[in-house]
Every structure is written in C-alpha cells, then in structure tokens.
Design an enzyme around this catalytic site. Structure first.
Site, short mmCIF file in Angstrom:
data_model
loop_
_atom_site.label_atom_id
_atom_site.label_comp_id
_atom_site.label_asym_id
_atom_site.label_seq_id
_atom_site.Cartn_x
_atom_site.Cartn_y
_atom_site.Cartn_z
N LYS A 71 19.41 35.38 -40.47
CA LYS A 71 17.99 35.69 -40.53
C LYS A 71 17.64 36.60 -41.72
O LYS A 71 16.46 36.72 -42.08
CB LYS A 71 17.54 36.35 -39.23
CG LYS A 71 17.73 35.48 -38.00
CD LYS A 71 16.81 34.28 -37.99
CE LYS A 71 16.85 33.54 -36.67
NZ LYS A 71 15.91 32.42 -36.60
N ASP A 72 18.62 37.26 -42.30
CA ASP A 72 18.34 38.07 -43.49
C ASP A 72 17.67 37.23 -44.58
O ASP A 72 16.77 37.69 -45.28
CB ASP A 72 19.64 38.66 -44.07
CG ASP A 72 20.24 39.74 -43.19
OD1 ASP A 72 19.63 40.06 -42.15
OD2 ASP A 72 21.31 40.25 -43.55
#
Length: 453
Positions: free
Chosen positions: A44-45
């Site tokens: 998700k970064d």
C-alpha cells in the site's frame, strides 16, 4: 555517497522469492512478490504516495492540510509516511476487526485513529466509509483519500508494480495471483501485464462474506453474500471503482480458517513472515493448481508484514478460540488435560444415594464411578437417579449398590481418541483412564466434544 533524500524514495523494487515447500505439488514455478520490504512494510505504500502526489497536483490538498482515510491499516501506514515527509496531518478510520498491532503502528507514526464497528452496512453512519466522509466534511483544509474509488490507486500499480514483475520474470510470467480489496493492485498490475501479453491470466483471491466472486461471474450484486469475516485486507461489501472486473480472469474464495492457517505455514515452512491476505493468496493458488502446467510462471503478491498479526493469526489462543488451530488431541492423556490435576470423584458401593446426589451437586458432575474393595464395580449417574426419584423419592436412603449400573470401561493413558469415542454411547457416558502413577481420571462426552469441535 549513496543515500535517499527521504523514506518515500525507498518504496518499490521488492524481491521475487520462490515458494518451495507449500507448492511442492504444484507443477508451475511459483514466485512471491514480497512487498514487506517497502518502508511501511506493505504494498500500500506505492498507491498511498501516488494518491497524495496526485491530490497535490490537482490542488485537492493544501500545505498543512489533513489527510483522512478509511483503511484496514496498511494504506494508513503508507499515508502516514507521506504525511510525515510532506507535512500533513493524518486521520485513519479503521473497522474494529483490524488487528491491534495495525492501530498501534498508526498511532506510533503520528496518525489519529478512529475505530468503527465492522458489522454494519456501508451506508450506516457508523461504518468506516461513512465516518471517513463525515470527518472530511467537518475538518477544515482536509482531503478524503477514498482509496476504493481513487483511480490513482491502480495507476500506481500500473506504473510501478506491474513493470517490476514483468522485468523480474523477464516477461515469462503466465499468471498473477493476488487478494482483492480496493482492487488497485490486481487492476493496475493486471492491465500492465495484459498489455505486454494478453494471454497472462489474472486471478483474484476473495473471501467468504465478500461480493466480488459472484459479481464477477454473474453481474449480480448479491447482498446475501455479505456477512462479517475475519480475513483482513481482501474482500468487500461494496464495488470499488478501482476493481476492473474485465481485467480479472477468475476469482476463488478462501475461508477465514484456511487464510489464517496458511499465513502461519508461510512463516514456519518458507520463512516468509507475512500477513493474513498472503495466506489467503497462497491457499487460493493451491485451490486452482490443477489449471497450471510445468511451463507456467506464477507470481503471487504478498501484501504486508506478519508483525501486524502477532496478536491474531500468530497467537495460538486467538486461533484456538476460533477453531482455527490445527491440533488434534489424540490420546486419553490429552483429553483429560484440563482436569488432570483434579482427583477422581468416586463413591463406595455401601454409601447412600443421597451421598451421590450431594457429590453431584458439590462437584457439578453428572456421573460418579462406584468402588468396592479398591475396585471399580459400578456407576451411578444423574439420569438413573432422576428417573428413580420421580417414581419414589424415598430411594435416597437406599444404598448405591442397589441402583448402580455396570462399571465404566478403563483405558490406558495412551489410548487414542478413536478408541475412546467408540466406547462412549447412550448407556456409557464416560470412560476411566488409568494413569502411570496408578491413579485414575475420567473422560466424559464433553471432553470428546471439546476435542473435536
């Protein structure tokens, strides 16, 4: 000197790792895209930073503003890194099924955490979708990310994750497998890969309680498919705009139990300490393995790090409470574990029925072995006493020997559960266990039920 200007520059270029033991019976080469090496320990970064940068370009967020998002925890971590680097505040709204570790980590990096109930409709004002929108409306100079419908989410994976996988496999990838939540990863990666080779299969992993699989197969949004589930990070009770169903070739659903078990197996058998959705992904692949050949190259994406699930999937008590722990009490000694330190309650044959009633009441038990001259000679139980008392209350003053049944079977401590189960029936409510120290204990119907339920 070689260094990065900030932590955001370290995102990406995550490794491909071959899966060996768990896929030993799979014909294809199975490679894991391990996203835990991102600074926020999650895939998700990538999309979190992309969405923030996209919002900056569009003027949706101003300096010193507040980012607000409903998240399962991982997007929140990526947003927290972006907020720290760029000088924003962050409010993360989580459902209460998310692990405590995720909440604690978000607080550790400066996010304000708001927790909402899981088991409510998306439109319910208490849902984390509704609360996120309300907070955005009430907070001055704020931006509601909306990762589900924000198409910068899948664009990040089209620009980054997809090309990485294509390059790392030298274009030999034939299947991409990943859990589907917001849909950004599968849709972005899938779009890029299919542009390179339309024959690449894109498989989505869904969970029971989610609408994705049935909607993909029928076009029907079936609310009967929706119910609470434990698996984190995949499945939805809505249809996010980021899910491009045309890109996805197939869905398979994985149970909460299987997802949890295979998450633990990845750690213990592959040395890959990853999160709950990774367990679901690898189990989903195994469910579809008959469709694979020796020439196939499969990439399974593992979303996040196992440290966020230490209190859940990696906790034996948590697993045991939900019936997820794969352990079988196989012997008599295992079955009496919970009461092995308690002495066996017994009666002498010359005692009165009233004594049996008193002991059943005091010890909260329903059957008592009867002894004479150091030997087990019978059994008295609540069913027998009840039937006799109804007809003749005065029998309480009769000796136990006048009403006792045949003695209970005796098994060795090493006797297995199958043998013990066959001895217990309508007429035989329990068995006695002879211990190595010469003493005895008892196994009741409840002990068997507790071991196998």
């Amino acid at each position: 000197m070689k260094y990065y200007n900030n932590i955001l520059e370290t995102i990406g270029n995550t490794p491909l790792v071959k899966i060996n033991k768990l896929t030993k019976d799979v014909k294809a080469l199975v490679l894991a895209k391990v996203e835990t090496t991102n600074p926020g320990n999650s895939v998700k970064d990538r999309m979190a930073v992309k969405m923030v940068e996209d919002a900056e370009e569009r003027g949706w967020i101003k300096p010193g503003g507040t980012i607000i998002e409903g998240t399962s925890g991982n997007t929140g971590m990526g947003l927290a890194l972006a907020a720290i680097a760029k000088g924003y505040k962050l409010i993360c709204v989580l459902a209460d099924k998310q692990s405590k570790e995720k909440m604690d980590i978000l607080r550790a990096v400066g996010a304000e955490v708001v927790v909402c109930p899981t088991a409510v409709e998306p439109e319910d004002p208490r849902s984390y979708y509704s609360v996120s929108k309300r907070l955005a409306a009430e907070t001055p100079n704020s931006w509601y990310v909306n990762q589900y419908d924000n198409l910068a989410n899948r664009q990040a994976h089209y620009e980054q994750t997809g090309p990485e996988i294509w390059e790392q496999t030298e274009g030999k990838i034939t299947h991409f497998v990943v859990g589907v939540g917001t849909g950004g990863t599968i849709s972005g990666v899938g779009k890029f890969l299919k542009e390179q080779n339309p024959d690449i299969k894109i498989w989505g992993i869904d969970t029971y309680g989610s609408v994705f699989k049935k909607y993909h197969e029928t076009g029907i949004f079936d609310e009967n498919e929706i119910y609470p589930y434990i698996t984190e990070g995949i499945g939805e009770d809505i249809l996010p705009k980021n899910v491009d169903f045309d890109i996805i070739d197939k869905f398979t659903k994985v149970t909460d139990k299987d997802a949890a078990i295979y998450t633990r197996r990845l750690a213990r058998e592959e040395g890959i300490f990853v999160g709950n959705s990774a367990g679901a992904a690898i189990k989903g692949l195994l469910q579809l393995q008959e469709e694979l050949t020796e020439d196939d190259v499969v990439v399974v994406l593992f979303h996040d790090h196992g440290s966020r699930y230490v209190g859940k999937m990696f906790n034996d008590d948590w697993m045991r409470e939900r019936g997820f722990l794969e352990e079988t009490k196989k012997t008599a000694l295992d079955l009496i574990e919970s009461h092995a330190n308690l002495p066996l309650v017994s009666l002498m044959s010359e005692e009165l029925i009233s004594h049996a009633v008193s002991k059943m009441r005091d010890f909260k038990i329903s059957q008592i072995p009867v002894m004479k001259d150091g030997e087990f000679v019978g059994l008295v139980d609540d069913k027998t006493i009840f039937e006799l008392l109804i007809d003749n209350p005065s029998i309480v003053d009769d000796p136990i020997s006048s009403v006792m049944k045949d003695p209970l079977p005796v098994v060795e401590a090493s006797a297995n559960i199958d043998k013990i189960s066959k001895l217990i029936n309508r007429d035989t409510p329990a068995v006695l266990v002879k211990l190595d120290n010469g003493k005895y204990n008892i196994i009741t119907r409840y002990d068997i039920i507790d071991a196998i339920a």
